[in-house]
Design an enzyme around this catalytic site. Structure first.
Site, PDB file in Angstrom:
ATOM      1  N   ARG A 183      -9.166  -6.587 -15.617  1.00 54.08           N
ATOM      2  CA  ARG A 183      -9.136  -5.604 -16.704  1.00 54.08           C
ATOM      3  C   ARG A 183      -9.428  -6.339 -18.007  1.00 54.08           C
ATOM      4  O   ARG A 183      -8.875  -7.408 -18.260  1.00 54.08           O
ATOM      5  CB  ARG A 183      -7.769  -4.921 -16.823  1.00 54.08           C
ATOM      6  CG  ARG A 183      -7.272  -4.232 -15.561  1.00 54.08           C
ATOM      7  CD  ARG A 183      -5.990  -3.432 -15.842  1.00 54.08           C
ATOM      8  NE  ARG A 183      -5.240  -3.152 -14.623  1.00 54.08           N
ATOM      9  CZ  ARG A 183      -5.503  -2.158 -13.787  1.00 54.08           C
ATOM     10  NH1 ARG A 183      -6.526  -1.361 -14.043  1.00 54.08           N
ATOM     11  NH2 ARG A 183      -4.759  -1.962 -12.708  1.00 54.08           N
ATOM     12  N   HIS A 239       5.686  -9.254 -17.423  1.00 53.62           N
ATOM     13  CA  HIS A 239       4.562  -9.263 -16.484  1.00 53.62           C
ATOM     14  C   HIS A 239       4.332 -10.592 -15.762  1.00 53.62           C
ATOM     15  O   HIS A 239       3.571 -10.635 -14.800  1.00 53.62           O
ATOM     16  CB  HIS A 239       3.283  -8.877 -17.246  1.00 53.62           C
ATOM     17  CG  HIS A 239       2.143  -8.490 -16.382  1.00 53.62           C
ATOM     18  ND1 HIS A 239       1.000  -9.264 -16.243  1.00 53.62           N
ATOM     19  CD2 HIS A 239       1.938  -7.412 -15.586  1.00 53.62           C
ATOM     20  CE1 HIS A 239       0.151  -8.667 -15.426  1.00 53.62           C
ATOM     21  NE2 HIS A 239       0.691  -7.542 -15.011  1.00 53.62           N
ATOM     22  N   ARG A 283      10.983  -6.865 -12.397  1.00 53.89           N
ATOM     23  CA  ARG A 283      10.809  -5.770 -13.350  1.00 53.89           C
ATOM     24  C   ARG A 283      10.765  -4.411 -12.673  1.00 53.89           C
ATOM     25  O   ARG A 283      11.378  -3.451 -13.113  1.00 53.89           O
ATOM     26  CB  ARG A 283       9.523  -5.954 -14.157  1.00 53.89           C
ATOM     27  CG  ARG A 283       9.381  -4.937 -15.281  1.00 53.89           C
ATOM     28  CD  ARG A 283       7.966  -4.874 -15.828  1.00 53.89           C
ATOM     29  NE  ARG A 283       7.096  -4.062 -14.989  1.00 53.89           N
ATOM     30  CZ  ARG A 283       5.827  -4.347 -14.716  1.00 53.89           C
ATOM     31  NH1 ARG A 283       5.295  -5.444 -15.187  1.00 53.89           N
ATOM     32  NH2 ARG A 283       5.108  -3.554 -13.965  1.00 53.89           N
ATOM     33  N   ARG A 309      -7.861  -0.379 -10.135  1.00 52.86           N
ATOM     34  CA  ARG A 309      -7.495   1.043 -10.211  1.00 52.86           C
ATOM     35  C   ARG A 309      -7.413   1.524 -11.653  1.00 52.86           C
ATOM     36  O   ARG A 309      -6.765   0.923 -12.498  1.00 52.86           O
ATOM     37  CB  ARG A 309      -6.154   1.276  -9.508  1.00 52.86           C
ATOM     38  CG  ARG A 309      -5.753   2.739  -9.438  1.00 52.86           C
ATOM     39  CD  ARG A 309      -4.420   2.904  -8.780  1.00 52.86           C
ATOM     40  NE  ARG A 309      -4.488   2.670  -7.350  1.00 52.86           N
ATOM     41  CZ  ARG A 309      -3.636   1.923  -6.668  1.00 52.86           C
ATOM     42  NH1 ARG A 309      -2.673   1.309  -7.305  1.00 52.86           N
ATOM     43  NH2 ARG A 309      -3.752   1.780  -5.373  1.00 52.86           N
ATOM     44  N   ASN A 322       3.876   6.515 -16.601  1.00 54.17           N
ATOM     45  CA  ASN A 322       4.273   5.896 -15.333  1.00 54.17           C
ATOM     46  C   ASN A 322       4.443   6.944 -14.237  1.00 54.17           C
ATOM     47  O   ASN A 322       4.019   6.748 -13.095  1.00 54.17           O
ATOM     48  CB  ASN A 322       5.598   5.142 -15.502  1.00 54.17           C
ATOM     49  CG  ASN A 322       5.465   3.883 -16.336  1.00 54.17           C
ATOM     50  OD1 ASN A 322       4.363   3.424 -16.622  1.00 54.17           O
ATOM     51  ND2 ASN A 322       6.590   3.327 -16.741  1.00 54.17           N
ATOM     52  N   HIS A 369      -7.893 -10.479  -7.840  1.00 54.85           N
ATOM     53  CA  HIS A 369      -6.853 -10.204  -8.836  1.00 54.85           C
ATOM     54  C   HIS A 369      -6.405 -11.479  -9.548  1.00 54.85           C
ATOM     55  O   HIS A 369      -5.529 -11.441 -10.408  1.00 54.85           O
ATOM     56  CB  HIS A 369      -5.661  -9.538  -8.121  1.00 54.85           C
ATOM     57  CG  HIS A 369      -4.613  -8.991  -9.039  1.00 54.85           C
ATOM     58  ND1 HIS A 369      -3.346  -9.549  -9.145  1.00 54.85           N
ATOM     59  CD2 HIS A 369      -4.631  -7.942  -9.887  1.00 54.85           C
ATOM     60  CE1 HIS A 369      -2.641  -8.856 -10.021  1.00 54.85           C
ATOM     61  NE2 HIS A 369      -3.387  -7.883 -10.488  1.00 54.85           N
TER      62      HIS A 369
END
Length: 691
Positions: free
Chosen positions: A372, A589, A561, A402, A44, A432
């Site tokens: 992804r 998430h 989060r 990214r 991270n 997205h």
């Protein structure tokens, strides 16, 4: 000057990563998992430098060009101060964990702690496994170090001394070809497990590597790592295809400017100055003296060489009663809307949905958007099978995801070669959303089967990210999902959406409208409440609207989060707002919104966070949940997280990351209780749809 009404998103993000470090510090977490949390924290932190710190640095440079000050210099100082604080905490935590491992007979040793037997074994291991991957690079005035160093790789900077003569070499640690952790042979004890890091294997064999090529009195090695700016600027040349443009963008990233240089604090100051100069580090960049190991992100994969109890016991993914009760996924979805919650539910129902569609003679088309996906994706292979079976397959591939650009380019090429229609998103907008639309012919009619989710179509991350996925045969939603795909393909067209919340055109207006309804209810003396769960809340327009709702008396509870710019608990401004963050074994998430709405309980799941980029600069989709049972499931799960007395932290103005006080309440760990709750639901008899 900082505004007391808003927390800077970069500082809020660092507070989130501090919560990750808390998991490594928590002695109630199994020791191997604590090591892995060190890796997550480090990974991270690397991304933070690449994206957040780099962006602040660019703002400062632009400000200097235009002779203005927007507070970015002060922010960078605050960031660097917090990073230094976290770095010290990380080092102390690492030492504590190494001691805790040793108490459990697991030892991570260095090259000076090897027994004679281990030394012999390592010499052979180096010769047989490692040597072929090592090519030292001589550093001289002609070396273009900025171009040469790979982002986020660890290198050994080697000092070779012969009398007064000094030479410097660089050796890349080949973690892409070899494991970072190597278990050494037993030294007589059956219970003692000993490992060594690849870096130290190379250190141990350094003289063997250089003998015959260099004369030296002494050789020393110091670990270094460089982090680059992850952003890049693509030109809009009309004669370049997007694939070619992205490939050029990836090359540009490889030579982007460094924003951080980390070195072993034992490195001689003359070497630090030399390497910093070669890397063109500026006063805005972070030159950090750290320990002798870097790329702690590899600790995410730290092996458990001890007993099973040293890591988390697996929580078995649940079967879905709603899918299992029918022969095909189409019968199941026709019966009623189905909601899955990963990783508590098995992801295979999604892959099975596409697999069955790939050969079902009634299916005419499949449309999906990919942000992804896994490297070896069953889902993607089923799409190729569908194309081979004559289905019309359309895949929207986001090439600007990214750190996944290269993988997505590869998949795009494979799909195109298989005859799949590949769309590379919308110019200037990232796609997205998490949409899948299957069109089927039933009794001569075109019928839509839709999937709208909060997470990516990724088999691997579905095991560690919590995410909702809605499967529905609602034809009005299906038509609107179809319209989203049409907008992506033809962005000059405008569509109206009655059900879905769609960025960039609808989300801000719809969110404001939903919040304003609660404000009006509160002003009328009625019950008004909002519950939100997202990864990030930093859009100031949304923050201000929530402040207005709080002032009106709307009760607002949020689970954030990561970044939260809103400051809870400000008298007269946000004293009706409560915010917690849950960090545990799974990465939280989902994006979920619950509005009381006069007792109607309007519930949405979505792909978007409450960030300006998600609202205005991306194609994002949220869907209402219409099935009353599924609504209640989501509401129950939100309430369960607000009952967490183990892993919930309070978000406050000080960003103190205090744990929610348990008091006399039961010890509740919401992620474990979530599994138990869903397991109890799956054990109930299936509800058949009413004819």
């Amino acid at each position: 000057m900082s505004d007391p009404l808003y927390i800077e998103k970069e500082l809020s993000w660092l507070a989130f990563n501090e919560r990750v470090l808390q998991e490594a510090q928590d002695t109630n977490v199994p020791i191997i998992e604590r090591v892995r949390f060190l890796g997550i924290f480090s990974n991270n932190q690397d991304e933070f430098y690449k994206v957040r710190v780099a962006a602040v640095k660019r703002r400062i440079l632009l400000n200097e060009m235009h002779e203005r000050d927007d507070g970015s210099n002060l922010l960078l100082e605050q960031i660097q101060s917090k990073l230094a604080e976290l770095g010290k905490a990380f080092d102390a935590t690492y030492q504590d964990i190494m001691l805790a491992l040793a108490r459990r007979n697991i030892f991570l040793i260095n090259e000076d702690q090897l027994s004679d037997n281990q030394q012999k074994w390592l010499k052979k291991y180096f010769k047989d496994k490692v040597l072929r991957h090592i090519t030292p690079i001589v550093l001289n005035k002609k070396t273009e170090l900025v171009k040469f160093l790979k982002d986020e790789y660890t290198y050994l900077a080697v000092q070779v001394l012969k009398g007064s003569k000094e030479q410097h070499l660089l050796i890349e640690i080949p973690t892409d070809a070899l494991p970072r952790f190597v278990q050494l042979p037993s030294d007589g004890s059956k219970t003692k497990k000993t490992m060594i890091i690849l870096d130290n294997i190379i250190r141990f064999c350094l003289e063997d590597l250089l003998t015959g090529f260099y004369e030296f009195d002494s050789v020393s090695a110091y670990s270094i790592k460089m982090t680059r700016d992850a952003e890049y600027d693509l030109t809009d040349e009309v004669d370049q295809g997007l694939l070619e443009k992205m490939s050029e963008g990836l090359k540009q990233r490889l030579t982007a400017e460094p924003v951080r240089f980390v070195h072993d604090r034992e490195m001689p100051e003359s070497m630090v100055r030399k390497l910093s100069k070669m890397l063109k580090m500026s006063k805005l960049d972070h030159v950090v003296g750290g320990g002798r190991y870097h790329n702690f992100k590899d600790f995410i994969g730290f092996p458990n060489v001890g007993r099973k109890y040293l890591e988390n016991t697996k929580i078995p993914a649940l079967n879905s009663r709603d899918f299992e009760s029918f022969q095909t996924v189409f019968e199941a979805i026709s019966n009623k809307d189905i909601l899955l919650y990963y990783p508590y539910h098995k992801f295979r129902y999604l892959t099975e949905f596409i697999r069955q569609a790939s050969f079902d003679p009634k299916v005419s088309s499949i449309k999906i958007n990919i942000y992804r996906v896994a490297k070896n994706s069953h889902l993607m292979n089923s799409l190729i099978d569908a194309a081979n079976n004559g289905k019309r397959v359309t895949v929207v591939v986001e090439l600007r995801a990214r750190f996944d650009e290269d993988a997505n380019i590869t998949w795009a090429q494979i799909l195109q070669e298989a005859g799949v229609k590949v769309i590379f998103g919308v110019p200037s907008l990232k796609v997205h959303s998490k949409l899948l639309l299957i069109t089927r012919k039933e009794d001569g009619e075109t019928v839509y089967y839709s999937h709208v989710g909060t997470g990516n179509f990724h088999e691997k991350t579905s095991k560690i990210y919590t995410d909702f996925a809605l499967f529905t045969k609602n034809q009005e939603i299906g038509q609107e999902v179809e319209n989203v795909f049409r907008f992506i393909d033809q962005p000059y067209r405008r569509f109206k959406f009655q059900h879905l919340i769609v960025s960039p055109n609808e989300t801000r207006r719809r969110m404001f409208s939903l919040i304003d309804y609660e404000i009006n209810q509160a002003n009328a003396g009625n019950k008004a409440a909002i519950t939100i769960k997202v990864n990030n809340l930093v859009d100031r327009g949304i923050v201000n609207r929530l402040y207005a709702a709080s002032k009106a008396g709307v009760k607002i509870k949020m689970i954030i989060r990561g970044m939260c710019s809103l400051v809870p608990g400000l008298a007269g401004i946000s004293d009706n707002i409560e915010v917690i963050s849950v960090v545990d074994r799974f990465l939280e998430h989902p994006r979920v919104f619950h509005f009381h709405h006069g007792g109607e309980n309007q519930v949405f799941i979505a792909s978007f966070d409450l960030m300006t980029r998600n609202i205005e600069e991306r194609v994002e989709v949220g869907t209402p949940i219409y099935d009353e049972d599924l609504k209640q499931v989501i509401i129950d799960l939100l309430n369960l997280q607000f009952s967490d007395t183990t892993k919930a932290r309070i978000i406050d103005a000080e960003q103190s990351n205090r744990y929610v006080k348990r008091g006399n309440r039961r010890k509740i760990r919401s992620q474990v209780w979530t599994h138990d709750y869903l397991k109890s639901l799956e054990a109930k008899p299936l509800t058949k749809a009413q004819d």
